[in-house]
Scaffold this active site. Structure first.
Site, mmCIF file in Angstrom:
data_model
loop_
_atom_site.group_PDB
_atom_site.id
_atom_site.type_symbol
_atom_site.label_atom_id
_atom_site.label_comp_id
_atom_site.label_asym_id
_atom_site.label_seq_id
_atom_site.Cartn_x
_atom_site.Cartn_y
_atom_site.Cartn_z
ATOM 1 N N CYS A 130 0.814 -1.219 0.000
ATOM 2 C CA CYS A 130 0.000 0.000 0.000
ATOM 3 C C CYS A 130 0.847 1.269 0.000
ATOM 4 O O CYS A 130 0.542 2.230 -0.716
ATOM 5 C CB CYS A 130 -0.948 -0.001 1.199
ATOM 6 S SG CYS A 130 -0.152 -0.367 2.780
ATOM 7 N N HIS A 243 -3.049 6.635 4.199
ATOM 8 C CA HIS A 243 -1.607 6.711 4.409
ATOM 9 C C HIS A 243 -1.077 8.047 3.887
ATOM 10 O O HIS A 243 -1.493 8.525 2.823
ATOM 11 C CB HIS A 243 -0.882 5.593 3.655
ATOM 12 C CG HIS A 243 -1.051 4.231 4.245
ATOM 13 N ND1 HIS A 243 -1.749 3.981 5.410
ATOM 14 C CD2 HIS A 243 -0.581 3.017 3.825
ATOM 15 C CE1 HIS A 243 -1.701 2.674 5.677
ATOM 16 N NE2 HIS A 243 -1.003 2.080 4.725
#
Length: 340
Positions: A130, A243
């Site tokens: 990710c 994120h």
């Protein structure tokens, strides 16, 4: 004519998001099956306006299925992906199991779409980590213009990257701060995550880096360019989803910040929000549920000859996992299978 699609791990955060995105993007699905472990058999999940029942992955017959999106972790993938692939079903795997196999393409569609043709060697395609996925979306258009020599990245990764248990632990610990006797010790994470940051994601390696940091190094080289040097520090922060990354880039050639901003505005998958005023940038809360990778704080780095700094934010359950997997399926359909 559409595809027969399988979502394996459909009860988890990423699996459910895969179903949402398949529906949102109107992927041409003729038939869909949702799988998980035996203990989840019969559990219901949503796909658009339909309710689907989970089937036991151990008993599933892969014959006749076209594409499978896997979100079941490396151990289970090791068992079931070869079975699916052998039956002619192309596996798009979200685990780390196959990312470093030279015979399996590791793909971010905005970055290296032509790698899709390599799927035929093993009938498996890997989805990147990710934190890597959002970074390489930002790096590629800049690399094409000025050739990147070195990247130094510090990540601020949400607890959803550790799954439902990570999200639950942040929630429980946060509540426990305000309710006497309800304090919750660290279980999923190495230390308390509520009101704290933890400079460790995954296990430590011999050189002192963590495996998450190693993944960013190796995957960036495989996806963008093996000549790029990458130094990463990965940190878990008390954010539920999204994120963030502070990225310092050193180029072979000079790249002006204004030109970089224009390049990124035109690049696929990127949204630039970069105003030099209070709040003129994107935070993880604002990227949740969005497809784009958001870029802010683009500025020259005067400490090196050809340097830029930027801030990069993305929904890790989407671009970092489920969205990228569905985009790979779209790429596969458009360039190779061509049924939809």
């Amino acid at each position: 004519m559409g595809y027969k699609v399988v979502v394996a791990g459909a009860t988890g955060n990423v699996g459910r998001e895969m179903l949402n995105i398949l529906d949102e993007r109107q992927f041409p699905v003729d038939e869909i099956a949702v799988l998980a472990s035996r203990r989840s058999q019969g559990t219901e999940v949503s796909f658009g306006d339909k309710t689907l029942k989970i089937k036991d992955i151990e008993q599933f017959d892969w014959t006749g299925w076209d594409i499978a999106l896997f979100a079941i972790g490396s151990d289970a993938t090791k068992i079931h992906a070869p079975k699916a692939a052998a039956a002619g079903c192309v596996v798009i795997d979200n685990s780390s199991l196959y990312r470093y196999d030279p015979d399996i393409p590791l793909i971010v569609p905005e970055v290296n779409p032509d790698a899709i043709h390599g799927y035929a060697k093993k009938n498996i395609i890997a989805n990147p980590n990710c934190s890597t996925a959002q970074m390489v979306v930002a790096l590629k258009p800049l690399h094409d213009r000025a050739r990147i020599k070195r990247v130094v990245v510090s990540t601020y990764q949400s607890v959803s990257g550790a799954g439902k248990d990570g999200m639950d632990e942040l929630w429980d610990q946060t509540k426990g701060m305000y309710v006497p006797g309800q304090e919750k010790p660290a279980k999923k994470f190495q230390k308390q995550i509520a009101f704290n940051v933890i400079p460790q994601i995954d296990v430590f390696m011999e050189d002192g880096s963590t495996k998450e940091e190693w993944k960013m190094v190796v995957e960036t080289k495989k996806i963008v360019d093996p000549a790029i040097k990458v130094s990463a520090t990965c940190v878990r922060v008390p954010v539920f989803v999204g994120h963030s990354e502070s990225i310092n880039i050193e180029f072979e050639d000079f790249l002006d910040e204004d030109e970089a901003r224009d390049i990124l505005r035109e690049a696929p998958g990127i949204m630039v929000v970069d105003k030099r005023e209070p709040g003129g940038y994107t935070t993880p809360v604002e990227c949740v549920g969005e497809y784009a990778t958001y870029i802010s704080r683009i500025r020259q780095d005067g400490t090196v000859e050809n340097g830029l700094n930027l801030w990069c934010v993305s929904d890790n359950l989407r671009k970092g996992a489920a969205l990228n997997a569905v985009q790979i399926a779209e790429l596969l359909g458009n360039k190779v299978l061509k049924k939809g």
